[in-house]
Motif scaffolding. Sequence first.
Motif, PDB file in Angstrom:
ATOM      1  N   SER A 193       5.034   7.304   3.714  1.00  0.00           N
ATOM      2  CA  SER A 193       5.810   7.840   4.851  1.00  0.00           C
ATOM      3  C   SER A 193       6.850   6.826   5.308  1.00  0.00           C
ATOM      4  CB  SER A 193       4.882   8.178   6.020  1.00  0.00           C
ATOM      5  OG  SER A 193       3.977   9.193   5.676  1.00  0.00           O
ATOM      6  N   LEU A 194       6.457   5.574   5.347  1.00  0.00           N
ATOM      7  CA  LEU A 194       7.384   4.528   5.785  1.00  0.00           C
ATOM      8  C   LEU A 194       8.514   4.355   4.772  1.00  0.00           C
ATOM      9  CD1 LEU A 194       8.052   2.341   7.843  1.00  0.00           C
ATOM     10  CD2 LEU A 194       6.503   0.792   6.643  1.00  0.00           C
TER      11      LEU A 194
ATOM     12  N   LEU B  95       6.320  16.110   7.064  1.00  0.00           N
ATOM     13  CA  LEU B  95       5.813  15.251   5.987  1.00  0.00           C
ATOM     14  C   LEU B  95       4.451  15.733   5.500  1.00  0.00           C
ATOM     15  CD1 LEU B  95       6.714  11.628   7.139  1.00  0.00           C
ATOM     16  CD2 LEU B  95       7.243  12.616   4.908  1.00  0.00           C
ATOM     17  N   LEU B  96       3.661  16.250   6.439  1.00  0.00           N
ATOM     18  CA  LEU B  96       2.318  16.707   6.092  1.00  0.00           C
ATOM     19  C   LEU B  96       2.303  18.203   5.771  1.00  0.00           C
ATOM     20  CD1 LEU B  96       0.537  14.591   8.804  1.00  0.00           C
ATOM     21  CD2 LEU B  96       0.212  14.345   6.344  1.00  0.00           C
TER      22      LEU B  96
ATOM     23  N   VAL C  81       0.699   9.038  10.683  1.00  0.00           N
ATOM     24  CA  VAL C  81       2.070   9.245  10.186  1.00  0.00           C
ATOM     25  C   VAL C  81       3.062   9.142  11.353  1.00  0.00           C
ATOM     26  CG1 VAL C  81       3.645  10.876   9.080  1.00  0.00           C
ATOM     27  CG2 VAL C  81       1.336  10.572   8.177  1.00  0.00           C
ATOM     28  N   ALA C  82       2.694   9.711  12.488  1.00  0.00           N
ATOM     29  CA  ALA C  82       3.581   9.618  13.654  1.00  0.00           C
ATOM     30  C   ALA C  82       3.808   8.154  14.046  1.00  0.00           C
ATOM     31  CB  ALA C  82       2.984  10.394  14.835  1.00  0.00           C
ATOM     32  N   MET C  83       2.751   7.381  14.028  1.00  0.00           N
ATOM     33  CA  MET C  83       2.875   5.958  14.370  1.00  0.00           C
ATOM     34  C   MET C  83       3.744   5.222  13.346  1.00  0.00           C
ATOM     35  SD  MET C  83       1.141   5.010  17.149  1.00  0.00           S
ATOM     36  CE  MET C  83       0.595   3.330  16.889  1.00  0.00           C
ATOM     37  N   VAL C  84       3.644   5.611  12.091  1.00  0.00           N
ATOM     38  CA  VAL C  84       4.462   4.981  11.045  1.00  0.00           C
ATOM     39  C   VAL C  84       5.942   5.288  11.279  1.00  0.00           C
ATOM     40  CG1 VAL C  84       5.077   5.189   8.601  1.00  0.00           C
ATOM     41  CG2 VAL C  84       2.705   4.808   9.257  1.00  0.00           C
TER      42      VAL C  84
ATOM     43  N   GLY D 219       0.825  -1.206   0.000  1.00  0.00           N
ATOM     44  CA  GLY D 219       0.000   0.000   0.000  1.00  0.00           C
ATOM     45  C   GLY D 219       0.853   1.249   0.000  1.00  0.00           C
ATOM     46  N   ALA D 220       0.542   2.169  -0.920  1.00  0.00           N
ATOM     47  CA  ALA D 220       1.325   3.410  -1.042  1.00  0.00           C
ATOM     48  C   ALA D 220       0.427   4.619  -0.837  1.00  0.00           C
ATOM     49  CB  ALA D 220       2.026   3.472  -2.398  1.00  0.00           C
ATOM     50  N   GLY D 221      -0.170   4.677   0.353  1.00  0.00           N
ATOM     51  CA  GLY D 221      -0.894   5.879   0.764  1.00  0.00           C
ATOM     52  C   GLY D 221      -0.031   6.650   1.743  1.00  0.00           C
ATOM     53  N   ALA D 222      -0.675   7.408   2.622  1.00  0.00           N
ATOM     54  CA  ALA D 222       0.086   8.212   3.588  1.00  0.00           C
ATOM     55  C   ALA D 222       0.997   7.327   4.438  1.00  0.00           C
ATOM     56  CB  ALA D 222      -0.872   8.995   4.484  1.00  0.00           C
TER      57      ALA D 222
END
Lengths: 512, 105
Positions: free
Chosen positions: A29-30, A126-127, A497-500, A22-25
Amino acid sequence: MHIDARTLPDGSLLEGDVCIVGAGAAGISLALEWAASSRTVLLLEGGGFQYEPAMQDLYRGAIVGLPYYPLQAARLHQFGGTTGHWAGFCSTLDPIDFEKREWVSHSGWPLRQGELDPFYARAQSLLELGPDEYAAADWQRRDPTMVPLPVDPRVMWTKMWQFSPPTRFGTRYRNAIVDAPNIHLYTHANVCELEANEAVRAIDGLRIRTLDGKEHRARARVYVLACCSIQNARLLLASNRRARGGLGNVYDNVGRFFMEHIEMPCGHLALAPSHSRYMRMYALELGTTKARGEMALSAAVQRERRILNGTVSLEPGSLDETAKSTFEWGTPTMLDSLRAWGERGNPGAPPATSPGPAQAPRFFHLLTRLEQAPNPRSRVMLGDEGDALGMPRAMLDWRLTDLERRSFRAIYEVVGRELGRIGAGRVQVLDWVRGEGAWPRNLSGGWHHMGTTRMHVSPREGVVDPNCRVHDLANLYVAGASVYPTAGAANPTLTLVAMVLRLSDHLKSKLS
Amino acid sequence: MNRRRFLQLSAFGVTASAVSLGSGPAQVTPQELLDLLGPETVRGLGRRYREMVPAADLLSATTSRGSISRRIRDDFARGRTVVVGGWVLSLTEARQCALFSLLPA
């Protein structure tokens, strides 16, 4: 490096160190975190760089619980994922969101208080957000015209939001991903099955299909599912070759605890002219506003009333009309307009935004975003129908409880009293908020899908452990809002995103 | 209290106690609500509130001393509120609305 999986010879084997599905946020981000590393990252995206109806159709699914939005329109199945039509609302979770609240079953995150703070700070850039500041006083210092309502902090407070441009990950980070030699982006590569080893203790590989009938395999040291809450659950459930109920599902938790933010118009505020000067803090013009406040109840009041977390936003309007709920406003056609606007680089104002507020509006719509209580009966399952790739389609059974109804009522009782006490005006509460019967016909979420692979230290209570690793599977991780044990009152993207980023640090440490 | 207002309220028997305790027309004029919502809406709220509570309860709006606005703030602070027509009102101003609705438009 980018390769369209349709151009590969049938039966190709893709190999890397880390494989992101998966290539979403979350996925992008990862992957970006690994761009300068010596590791080979496989980034598998089911869609392409553009919107494709045939790809969206793979997300179509049945709705069997409360009415919900068409699943194929709620998420974008393309590079960049749903950031292709999001509005950019960002805020942090509140301290109480991480706590075990005895009146909210299944609440509590297995993270230390403040553990996410450094990752929130990293996620800001990132955001494309402003400074990592979410206190009203910080924004008032930057702009003295942003003054929060003088409410009693023991009762209410002003929760700050920041607005991403909004960042379209598919365009903003396309070059960074494609130009990174160690990131191998495969588009049109739909993962249809996670293949577990014989003991069902680890993942051996992934089966990938393309709509033109090719089948490939991917193999890596670790795998990360990052394809949104509904699809993460669907993929785990459908990977049932060696585990009857699907992978990570020994205790029947996969797909359960599906959560949304309930986003509803709830009333009106007749504003006292003496308090007009505070409205600048709460004003929003999408595409222009960098930060604004929303009203929220203090943690103490939430405890005292035994209710869920939520916020109240203000939107200029009249008493004669009721604002539309999010799903009413955001029709699939509207979301499509937002996506097209994003593809053009977000020029000018977003489509269908209301004209700027009147000079000194006297009346406001009150809109609430309420967290949904974790509920094992609110769930994603597999339907009977298959999609074009032969995968069972998702089936959503969205359910709410009396706690949500009671929380709406309590929030407006408190807000009505507190705004009256400070002389800010009077609050009118809509009938449905005060009632106790069925949910109104305009019941709406915010397209915020969370909780289907929830995090818990115990495999009996959750799907992933505190490091986002699927319990009992040594090399399978989940990234995204599906790991949230509770939803909080903030939109999920910033926390996601923070969790990623936190997960990325963990994986780097593990692989080094 | 002007003569016209006095006669109007007397017709409903609510002024005797108000005047005897030194209250003025502010006691039956929900000024903040009038400023916010206008007289028509306030009369409607008053009519609704009269349907919700016994008439005797309305008189208490005119029998307490002290600043009306302070009492209204105090009502909100202490949770002495009532929902009328969806509006979260202080008990004091809900009673004011009821009395106000008895006045000719």
